[in-house]
Design an enzyme around this catalytic site. Sequence first.
Site, PDB file in Angstrom:
ATOM      1  N   GLY A  29       0.829  -1.207   0.000  1.00 50.04           N
ATOM      2  CA  GLY A  29       0.000   0.000   0.000  1.00 50.04           C
ATOM      3  C   GLY A  29       0.858   1.250   0.000  1.00 50.04           C
ATOM      4  O   GLY A  29       1.736   1.414   0.846  1.00 50.04           O
ATOM      5  N   GLY A  31      -0.247   4.539   0.203  1.00 54.70           N
ATOM      6  CA  GLY A  31      -0.949   5.735   0.676  1.00 54.70           C
ATOM      7  C   GLY A  31       0.009   6.560   1.529  1.00 54.70           C
ATOM      8  O   GLY A  31       1.228   6.421   1.449  1.00 54.70           O
ATOM      9  N   PHE A  32      -0.547   7.423   2.367  1.00 58.85           N
ATOM     10  CA  PHE A  32       0.301   8.274   3.207  1.00 58.85           C
ATOM     11  C   PHE A  32       1.192   7.441   4.123  1.00 58.85           C
ATOM     12  O   PHE A  32       2.371   7.748   4.298  1.00 58.85           O
ATOM     13  CB  PHE A  32      -0.566   9.221   4.030  1.00 58.85           C
ATOM     14  CG  PHE A  32      -1.260  10.266   3.205  1.00 58.85           C
ATOM     15  CD1 PHE A  32      -0.538  11.322   2.665  1.00 58.85           C
ATOM     16  CD2 PHE A  32      -2.618  10.195   2.940  1.00 58.85           C
ATOM     17  CE1 PHE A  32      -1.149  12.294   1.888  1.00 58.85           C
ATOM     18  CE2 PHE A  32      -3.247  11.161   2.166  1.00 58.85           C
ATOM     19  CZ  PHE A  32      -2.520  12.212   1.636  1.00 58.85           C
ATOM     20  N   GLY A  33       0.643   6.363   4.698  1.00 58.17           N
ATOM     21  CA  GLY A  33       1.413   5.538   5.618  1.00 58.17           C
ATOM     22  C   GLY A  33       2.526   4.778   4.923  1.00 58.17           C
ATOM     23  O   GLY A  33       3.692   4.828   5.341  1.00 58.17           O
ATOM     24  N   VAL A  97      -2.417  -7.871  -3.996  1.00 57.99           N
ATOM     25  CA  VAL A  97      -2.070  -8.825  -2.945  1.00 57.99           C
ATOM     26  C   VAL A  97      -3.256  -9.756  -2.701  1.00 57.99           C
ATOM     27  O   VAL A  97      -4.400  -9.311  -2.597  1.00 57.99           O
ATOM     28  CB  VAL A  97      -1.678  -8.081  -1.654  1.00 57.99           C
ATOM     29  CG1 VAL A  97      -1.571  -9.059  -0.478  1.00 57.99           C
ATOM     30  CG2 VAL A  97      -0.362  -7.338  -1.862  1.00 57.99           C
ATOM     31  N   GLU A 188     -18.026  18.097   2.806  1.00 58.02           N
ATOM     32  CA  GLU A 188     -17.334  18.688   1.658  1.00 58.02           C
ATOM     33  C   GLU A 188     -18.094  18.428   0.356  1.00 58.02           C
ATOM     34  O   GLU A 188     -18.263  19.330  -0.473  1.00 58.02           O
ATOM     35  CB  GLU A 188     -15.898  18.141   1.577  1.00 58.02           C
ATOM     36  CG  GLU A 188     -15.000  18.782   2.636  1.00 58.02           C
ATOM     37  CD  GLU A 188     -13.720  17.996   2.937  1.00 58.02           C
ATOM     38  OE1 GLU A 188     -12.892  18.508   3.693  1.00 58.02           O
ATOM     39  OE2 GLU A 188     -13.553  16.874   2.413  1.00 58.02           O
ATOM     40  N   ASP A 318      -5.233   3.542   8.259  1.00 57.75           N
ATOM     41  CA  ASP A 318      -6.640   3.204   8.446  1.00 57.75           C
ATOM     42  C   ASP A 318      -6.871   1.712   8.623  1.00 57.75           C
ATOM     43  O   ASP A 318      -7.984   1.289   8.965  1.00 57.75           O
ATOM     44  CB  ASP A 318      -7.470   3.684   7.244  1.00 57.75           C
ATOM     45  CG  ASP A 318      -7.561   5.196   7.171  1.00 57.75           C
ATOM     46  OD1 ASP A 318      -7.083   5.865   8.114  1.00 57.75           O
ATOM     47  OD2 ASP A 318      -8.125   5.715   6.191  1.00 57.75           O
ATOM     48  N   ALA A 334      -4.913  11.443   7.461  1.00 61.92           N
ATOM     49  CA  ALA A 334      -3.649  11.359   6.737  1.00 61.92           C
ATOM     50  C   ALA A 334      -2.422  11.612   7.631  1.00 61.92           C
ATOM     51  O   ALA A 334      -1.463  10.846   7.582  1.00 61.92           O
ATOM     52  CB  ALA A 334      -3.657  12.326   5.546  1.00 61.92           C
TER      53      ALA A 334
END
Lengths: 435, 435
Positions: A29, A31-33, A97, A188, A318, A334
Amino acid sequence: MEATSGGSRLIGSRARQAAGHRPRVVIVGAGFGGLAAAKGLRHADVDVTVVDRRNYHLFQPLLYQVATAALSPAQIAMPIRRILSRQSNVTVLMERVEGIDKENRFVQTTNSRIAYDYLVVATGARHAYFGKDEWAETAPGLKTIADATEIRARILSAFERAEAAEDEAERRRFLTFVVVGGGPTGVELAGAIAELARKVIVRDFRRIDPSSARVVLVEAGNIVLPTMPAKLSGEARRHLEMLGVEVSLGEAVTRCDSEGVALAGGRQIRSSCVLWAAGVMASRAAKWLGVPADRAGRVHVDRNLNPPGNDEIFVIGDTAAVTDKNGRTVPGVAPAAKQMGEHAARAILAGLDGRTAGLFGYRDFGNLATIGRNAAVADFRRIRLSGFSAWLVWNIAHLWFLVGFRNRFVVFADWALAYVRYDRAARLITDRYER
Amino acid sequence: MEATSGGSRLIGSRARQAAGHRPRVVIVGAGFGGLAAAKGLRHADVDVTVVDRRNYHLFQPLLYQVATAALSPAQIAMPIRRILSRQSNVTVLMERVEGIDKENRFVQTTNSRIAYDYLVVATGARHAYFGKDEWAETAPGLKTIADATEIRARILSAFERAEAAEDEAERRRFLTFVVVGGGPTGVELAGAIAELARKVIVRDFRRIDPSSARVVLVEAGNIVLPTMPAKLSGEARRHLEMLGVEVSLGEAVTRCDSEGVALAGGRQIRSSCVLWAAGVMASRAAKWLGVPADRAGRVHVDRNLNPPGNDEIFVIGDTAAVTDKNGRTVPGVAPAAKQMGEHAARAILAGLDGRTAGLFGYRDFGNLATIGRNAAVADFRRIRLSGFSAWLVWNIAHLWFLVGFRNRFVVFADWALAYVRYDRAARLITDRYER
């Protein structure tokens, strides 16, 4: 300094000698992590493999702007391998995966097995329908670029179909938009749709008045933005109502189909465009790992971000249910994912050198949500802002954290032009919505 | 001056009194031809309805840049209703046309009947496979935004799969790109793919060398860009070869499947990514109208652009086979479509006033094709350019004709940045190619 092979001062060299091979870190993954974990290992004498089923990292906080035609996908997404291009110890693979073999320490993808010494699982979350998966077709959620272009096509098509409709009741149904969920994404989206209808496209139609569109934000709880202080929640609701959004609180959705939604109190809202921002479910990482998860599918990890008994595995972002070293529950945002990725990298570096890293502590920089083009709410604990000042802070913060100079520059140019001209640049209905 | 209802000086007022209603002009298709026709009627006292199955006008000359990740779709596409927003006598409908009833003078869409007094058919063309429609799945062509994002995903995925491949033969297959057709689109695509591989993504992979990718341009005829003067065709070929494109001339494709292509001479090229730029077939307008067409499906029209015997119907752009008043065959290019749209509007205005318009004459401003980021060929008859000077002219011409200030500005910014940084902004693999 870049890692070069065999450099004796590189972190991890000792472990390499012990293991007889360069330690392998697999990050699932980007993403941000996951990206933060990869970057945290940039000076390490390890082989890092980043696996993601997509080729791009997504700046998710701005995804609602793609869904509402303000930005193009490429403005908030960047190829993972481009981001990590200069980090020579990283290989990026675009693979799906399928499972993880903890016993033999490899990740199984559709096409191959990727062996690891350390594993970082950062596969994020998707929206969830609380057991009503059949609602997904009617009410798409917003997590990927495909989701965003789908939602954009649905919103824009609704106005097109209203313009073409012969029947007044049908026209009303096409001009009614329901957003389910009063968290940041729901707020939003609802604000952006109201603004699109009332400001942007208002002169483009002949038979309908787009500004007569009804936008309903449905939240089962009693306030919007429940993680914000009560005062800011109230401000957010007030700003939404100023934009013309109907805020419906205290009633859950009980039915959701092509006719629209029904609420717990019995009220029906006829709508051709229902969007889902109500629930989140972690990826299948808990199943892959065979470890316990909470109701939202998040893996229970200890304060080092390991699932109990698996010191070589980190579950972050997450995908994880985390209580930090100070006993605080870490939110699914995030900055938290980034900090967990950085922690995982530090812990791996420490492990390679035979040291122990400290436990994970979450630094909370605050909480932001935007409502349309002039208002936002911001909670920095000591300072709480709402309205235009919060909106400015929101813009600066998001521009700042966008990956890469190019995107920052172009997004800024687009925002500035859109702000001055009340325009939306990306009003395209593509793919299966082409008629 | 905008048309206002009943203004006595407005063109068409006389016809309106005669007919007892405001004359209705229906324009099917909002490409270059259809838009020019609509704009040409801006001062007319008529009701114009523009029908298109998409919501956007597409600047097709730059579509290959979307297909090769240099531009985002929204940078070359704009909502039709936005373009015509200020022209108050125009209604835009996003509908799919199913047929045309010449007898009763209405256009049948999926949902409604649209009556006309004058009809302009500007529905363009699609790529054609010379009776081998089964090749479409293997070798997509480039006409719509969906085509472009599909081709972009295929090109980028091929590099991703090469990076993940275990087998050397498979890796070679993934790193071989075949473009069928040596016209402007084929030349532009092949040049852009070669440049992507050799310059843009060259540092982003670890296991493969993207610059070893093989790009083959297959043309059945003996030259590329056959509509150009022989000298410029030769220049174009030379520039392509300098970029590393293999130019294969004089052999048609005889087989095309998931393994790659076979050529008439028996040669096989194994490739996972075959793109089609070889043939064009007009839309189904001839069938809708029940009139004769040429082999490419184009409606035979007279020198007023009417199908014989139908003075109230104009067929323009790529949908029509046209010989102009000077006896010249009109090519299927954007400026020709624009001029035909302007002619149709003038002829309708004349008809409304009981006058007769002159016949259609095509003004040829020249012919341009680009090859990568530093070279192009340009034929202005008196002046012929190739190389960098032609490339500059190409850029200025295309920026100039892009619809709308915003797009021009952002496309320019993107081009400038991409030129300086050798970057491609829109390297996204989306939708069904997400793994």
